[in-house]
Scaffold this active site. Structure first.
Site, PDB file in Angstrom:
ATOM      1  N   CYS A  98       0.841  -1.186   0.000  1.00  0.00           N
ATOM      2  CA  CYS A  98       0.000   0.000   0.000  1.00  0.00           C
ATOM      3  C   CYS A  98       0.879   1.239   0.000  1.00  0.00           C
ATOM      4  CB  CYS A  98      -0.937  -0.022   1.197  1.00  0.00           C
ATOM      5  SG  CYS A  98      -0.110  -0.432   2.720  1.00  0.00           S
TER       6      CYS A  98
ATOM      7  N   TYR B 288      -6.141 -13.738  -0.925  1.00  0.00           N
ATOM      8  CA  TYR B 288      -5.238 -13.212   0.104  1.00  0.00           C
ATOM      9  C   TYR B 288      -5.523 -13.823   1.467  1.00  0.00           C
ATOM     10  CZ  TYR B 288      -3.235  -9.532   3.169  1.00  0.00           C
ATOM     11  OH  TYR B 288      -2.537  -8.834   4.122  1.00  0.00           O
TER      12      TYR B 288
ATOM     13  N   HIS C   1      -1.015 -11.977   6.708  1.00  0.00           N
ATOM     14  CA  HIS C   1      -1.040 -10.891   7.700  1.00  0.00           C
ATOM     15  C   HIS C   1      -2.199 -10.947   8.689  1.00  0.00           C
ATOM     16  CE1 HIS C   1       1.181  -8.919   4.238  1.00  0.00           C
ATOM     17  NE2 HIS C   1       2.062  -8.994   5.206  1.00  0.00           N
TER      18      HIS C   1
ATOM     19  N   ASP D 167       6.306  -9.294   9.099  1.00  0.00           N
ATOM     20  CA  ASP D 167       6.615  -9.415   7.669  1.00  0.00           C
ATOM     21  C   ASP D 167       7.541  -8.280   7.215  1.00  0.00           C
ATOM     22  OD1 ASP D 167       6.476 -10.231   5.022  1.00  0.00           O
ATOM     23  OD2 ASP D 167       4.601  -9.168   4.637  1.00  0.00           O
TER      24      ASP D 167
HETATM   25  C1  LIG Z   1       4.644   0.284   2.698  1.00  0.00           C
HETATM   26  C2  LIG Z   1       4.232  -1.152   2.707  1.00  0.00           C
HETATM   27  C3  LIG Z   1       2.914  -1.484   2.463  1.00  0.00           C
HETATM   28  C4  LIG Z   1       2.503  -2.825   2.439  1.00  0.00           C
HETATM   29  N1  LIG Z   1       1.220  -3.126   2.119  1.00  0.00           N
HETATM   30  C5  LIG Z   1       0.869  -4.418   1.904  1.00  0.00           C
HETATM   31  C6  LIG Z   1      -0.391  -4.753   1.356  1.00  0.00           C
HETATM   32  O1  LIG Z   1      -1.222  -3.889   1.040  1.00  0.00           O
HETATM   33  N2  LIG Z   1      -0.676  -6.065   1.186  1.00  0.00           N
HETATM   34  C7  LIG Z   1       0.221  -7.057   1.487  1.00  0.00           C
HETATM   35  O2  LIG Z   1      -0.075  -8.230   1.294  1.00  0.00           O
HETATM   36  N3  LIG Z   1       1.431  -6.749   1.998  1.00  0.00           N
HETATM   37  C8  LIG Z   1       1.786  -5.469   2.191  1.00  0.00           C
HETATM   38  N4  LIG Z   1       3.047  -5.166   2.647  1.00  0.00           N
HETATM   39  C9  LIG Z   1       3.990  -6.255   2.959  1.00  0.00           C
HETATM   40  C10 LIG Z   1       4.893  -6.538   1.762  1.00  0.00           C
HETATM   41  O3  LIG Z   1       4.177  -7.073   0.688  1.00  0.00           O
HETATM   42  C11 LIG Z   1       6.037  -7.506   2.083  1.00  0.00           C
HETATM   43  O4  LIG Z   1       5.520  -8.781   2.316  1.00  0.00           O
HETATM   44  C12 LIG Z   1       6.903  -7.094   3.260  1.00  0.00           C
HETATM   45  O5  LIG Z   1       7.168  -5.720   3.253  1.00  0.00           O
HETATM   46  C13 LIG Z   1       8.244  -7.824   3.237  1.00  0.00           C
HETATM   47  O6  LIG Z   1       8.867  -7.607   2.008  1.00  0.00           O
HETATM   48  P1  LIG Z   1      10.077  -6.564   1.797  1.00  0.00           P
HETATM   49  O7  LIG Z   1      11.113  -6.958   2.796  1.00  0.00           O
HETATM   50  O8  LIG Z   1      10.507  -6.784   0.394  1.00  0.00           O
HETATM   51  O9  LIG Z   1       9.539  -5.230   2.067  1.00  0.00           O
HETATM   52  C14 LIG Z   1       3.455  -3.841   2.703  1.00  0.00           C
HETATM   53  C15 LIG Z   1       4.765  -3.491   2.970  1.00  0.00           C
HETATM   54  C16 LIG Z   1       5.169  -2.169   2.976  1.00  0.00           C
HETATM   55  C17 LIG Z   1       6.605  -1.840   3.250  1.00  0.00           C
END
Ligand SMILES: Cc1cc2nc3c(=O)[nH]c(=O)nc-3n(C[C@H](O)[C@H](O)[C@H](O)COP(=O)(O)O)c2cc1C
Ligand code: SF4
Length: 693
Positions: free
Chosen positions: A31, A171, A174, A267
């Site tokens: 998001c 989905y 989380h 996450d």
């Molecule tokens: C700003 C932000 C918004 C996120 N929004 C969502 C979301 O809307 N849906 C979702 O499944 N995960 C969301 N996530 C989790 C990410 O998809 C991801 O699983 C998590 O950040 C770990 O990955 P990364 O280390 O590459 O950031 C979000 C993560 C971040 C940083």
């Protein structure tokens, strides 16, 4: 530079159901505070990711029905056909660069506030949302509700296809969606075929996958995002238990497994609490249970780590949210062999704060994030210079470094003068604090870029005087001299200096601690700043063996870090280390032997013995040079200097993200016509024909 052959594997096409992703780079859902409300900004941001080489670019959570309204958060929305054009803007922008567009269809169940829609929230059983204190409950779904919900999901999938999406998500990650709530034994107390055994609790998830495949599966791929471990032991799903069993139950049903850990704070762990690749131990099993492609995450920024994940059979696709935010061109840079041009994510989660504050996403490393449409900023392109100006930038902290980088890229002659021998300012200092080593990337990325620019000279150990500025010969002077912490206790809770804080002994500023001052215990860290620093200084001092109490007027430690998803982890770490915590307490006096604490509610005083007190309250700009130059106004004009501008913390102290943005903004905008009005494009509610009062 040619691509390093060791990285070739990252550019192999991967089959996902009926489609092929052109490489293994996969921007997982994230998001961005723009969502349904700012569709042009949103589409432009995703388009830049596609341009940067990601084979798949996903939306964020997209609400499928008014009973899944997560207001006030601004996510995607696909309630009915009216929402299609906004999302189609995004798929168009993504397809323009040959990437696949993925949409994460979400029904938030009991997590839906429904503050806007005023619908009743839905859940497997009657339940109060554990993630909120809102005085409302979700109601248990009947079997008719379940059938209706399946229809909503199916209809949303069909609409998503019409909007141009190629990958449609179910989905269950989380803990934020109905199928996950049904899986969670602690939330699912049903006695019918949707409750009880795991096969029963997984029934809804299976049905959604089957429905979605049946609806759109011939031309779209169906992905399942599933949190294999909730990191809450036996009370939750564990990768060694039900997490694995769910993957085994549904192994070949989705076209793609997108696996991670839950909840969101686990996450998207910050670098303070987890290293790159931290999810591997939890998700590694998935590929042994399914033949379908698997994408996973873990703040991947190193191509060698990515290759290793694939070669060792952990993942097929490299998922990234934050690395794609910090550097939308990460895949392209690896492809071009420009590894040291990658702007690596520092794991600070400023990007997450956009969601929590319901404002467009921002990023510490990438100041163009969220500005792609409204300011027309591109992460890799900047207009060439428009004149013969030359620049003296004073201060090589995050603001000065970014300003020099961008002015240098524009082709201007730039001199960057730093008073200290070390460059990086606060970033260098803070990156030495426990867990913040990755923050040095803010400095290192910029220094590395500056080193390649013959038109940028960097002077270390150069404390610049007014006379030197006047005689330097630059036409534009940029002051980026940063800020310093106050020692007098003035801050949010105390508008006047605190009694005793003017003592010569026993009172310390954060800089004193960072520079290795000797503190005698017991120590009080007084945190009226409420971001990370108070907590981290308490951690540092406690780990060095001192007795430490963190005193804060807020009702929890490091209160603002709730926005970076770290507050729980910080509190837990401080407790584990044995830091005493006194919340809702102001400090009204310190005498070198004890501090007088005042309860924020009752006003009652108590004393706490302390030999040292670290005051983390507020900062003051380092603006001596700015004032001196203002005084020397006439001489400045006579010397040919066209402007003197203060930017970053030396104008008004803020986050590192704001400091970088400020340097970037100056470099892009100093030669634009001045405006004291709106400095960016806005998106206005689109009234369509027939709308009337
Ligand atoms: C700003 C932000 C918004 C996120 N929004 C969502 C979301 O809307 N849906 C979702 O499944 N995960 C969301 N996530 C989790 C990410 O998809 C991801 O699983 C998590 O950040 C770990 O990955 P990364 O280390 O590459 O950031 C979000 C993560 C971040 C940083
Ligand atoms: S804000 Fe921080 S965590 Fe988020 S992408 Fe940027 S550097 Fe990474």
């Amino acid at each position: 530079m040619p691509r390093d052959p060791r990285h070739d594997i990252l550019f192999e096409p991967i089959r996902i159901g009926p489609l092929t992703a052109k490489n293994r780079f996969y921007q997982v859902p994230h998001c961005n505070g723009m969502g349904y409300a700012r569709p042009l900004s949103h589409a432009a941001m995703r388009g830049v990711k596609a341009e940067g080489g990601w084979a798949v670019v996903s939306t964020e959570e997209v609400e499928i029905h008014p009973s899944s309204d997560v207001s006030p958060y601004i996510e995607g929305r696909l309630w009915d056909d009216h929402d299609i054009p906004a999302l189609a803007l995004m798929t168009e922008a993504i397809h323009r660069y040959g990437a696949l567009a993925a949409i994460e269809l979400v029904h938030a169940g009991m997590n839906a506030s429904n503050l806007y829609s005023r619908e009743t929230a839905l859940a497997p059983s009657h339940i109060a949302n554990p993630a909120s204190y809102a005085p409302a409950q979700a109601r248990a779904m009947t079997k008719a509700d379940i059938r209706t919900y399946r229809r909503w999901h199916r209809e949303a999938a069909l609409r998503a296809r019409r909007a141009g999406f190629n990958i449609i998500y179910v989905y269950a990650g989380h803990g934020l969606s109905l199928p996950m709530h049904f899986l969670q034994a602690r939330h699912n107390h049903r006695t019918d075929e949707y409750g009880g055994s795991l096969a029963n609790r997984a029934r809804l998830l299976r049905e959604l996958l089957e429905d979605t495949k049946e609806a759109v599966g011939t031309d779209c791929a169906v992905a399942l995002r599933f949190a294999v471990d909730e990191l809450r032991g036996d009370d939750g799903i564990r990768s060694a238990g039900e997490g694995r069993e769910v993957v085994a139950l549904l192994a070949e049903l989705p076209d793609l497994w997108d696996v991670n850990v839950s909840d969101w704070s686990n996450d998207s762990m910050t670098s303070r609490f987890a290293p790159e690749g931290y999810q591997e131990d939890f998700v590694r099993f998935v590929k042994t249970v399914t033949t379908k492609p698997v994408v996973g995450v873990g703040r991947f920024t190193s191509p060698d780590t990515m290759v290793s994940q694939i070669r060792r059979g952990v993942l097929d696709l490299i998922g990234a949210a934050r690395p794609s935010i910090a550097d939308p061109f990460l895949p392209k840079k690896i492809d071009d062999g420009d590894i040291d041009d990658i702007r690596e994510c520092i794991g600070c989660n400023i990007c997450v704060t956009g969601d929590h504050t319901m404002t467009p996403i921002r990023c510490t490393q990438n100041p163009t994030m969220g500005e792609e449409w409204r300011k027309g900023w591109h992460p890799e392109r900047i207009p060439q210079r428009t004149g013969e100006d030359s620049f003296l930038i004073v201060g090589a902290g995050p603001t000065g470094l970014e300003c020099a980088r961008m002015l240098g890229r524009r082709g201007y002659a730039v001199s960057l003068a730093e008073a200290e021998d070390e460059l990086g300012g606060r970033v260098t200092r803070e990156s030495r604090l426990p867990g913040l080593a990755a923050w040095a990337r803010v400095r290192d990325y910029r220094l590395n870029q500056l080193n390649k620019m013959p038109n940028v000279d960097v002077y270390r150990g150069s404390r610049v005087t007014v006379d030197q500025v006047l005689s330097f010969g630059a036409t534009r002077i940029v002051l980026a001299t940063g800020a310093r912490w106050r020692r007098d206790g003035v801050g949010r809770s105390n508008s006047r200096p605190i009694r005793g804080f003017d003592r010569s002994a026993g009172i310390f500023s954060p800089e004193d601690v960072m520079h290795g001052a000797h503190l005698a215990g017991p120590v009080i860290v007084f945190d009226d700043d409420h971001y990370y620093l108070g907590g981290i200084l308490a951690e540092k001092l406690r780990t060095s063996g001192l007795e430490v109490t963190l005193v804060t007027p807020a009702n929890c430690v490091s209160a603002w870090t709730v926005n970076t998803l770290e507050q729980d982890a910080i509190h837990k770490r401080l407790m584990t280390l044995g830091v005493e915590i006194a919340t809702s307490r102001n400090i009204v006096e310190f005498n070198g032997e004890h501090a007088v604490l005042q309860c924020m509610f009752s006003g009652r005083n108590s004393t706490l013995p302390a030999s040292s007190l670290v005051s983390v309250t507020a900062r003051l700009p380092n603006d001596v040079l700015a004032h001196a130059l203002a005084e020397a106004d006439a001489a400045v004009g006579a010397s040919g200097i066209l402007s003197v501008t203060s930017i970053g913390d030396c104008l008004a102290p803020s986050t590192i993200a704001a400091a970088v943005y400020s340097g970037h903004r100056y470099a892009r905008e100093f030669d634009l016509p001045e405006t004291d009005g709106v400095a960016f494009r806005r998106e206005h509610p689109n009234l369509t024909a027939g709308d009337s009062l």
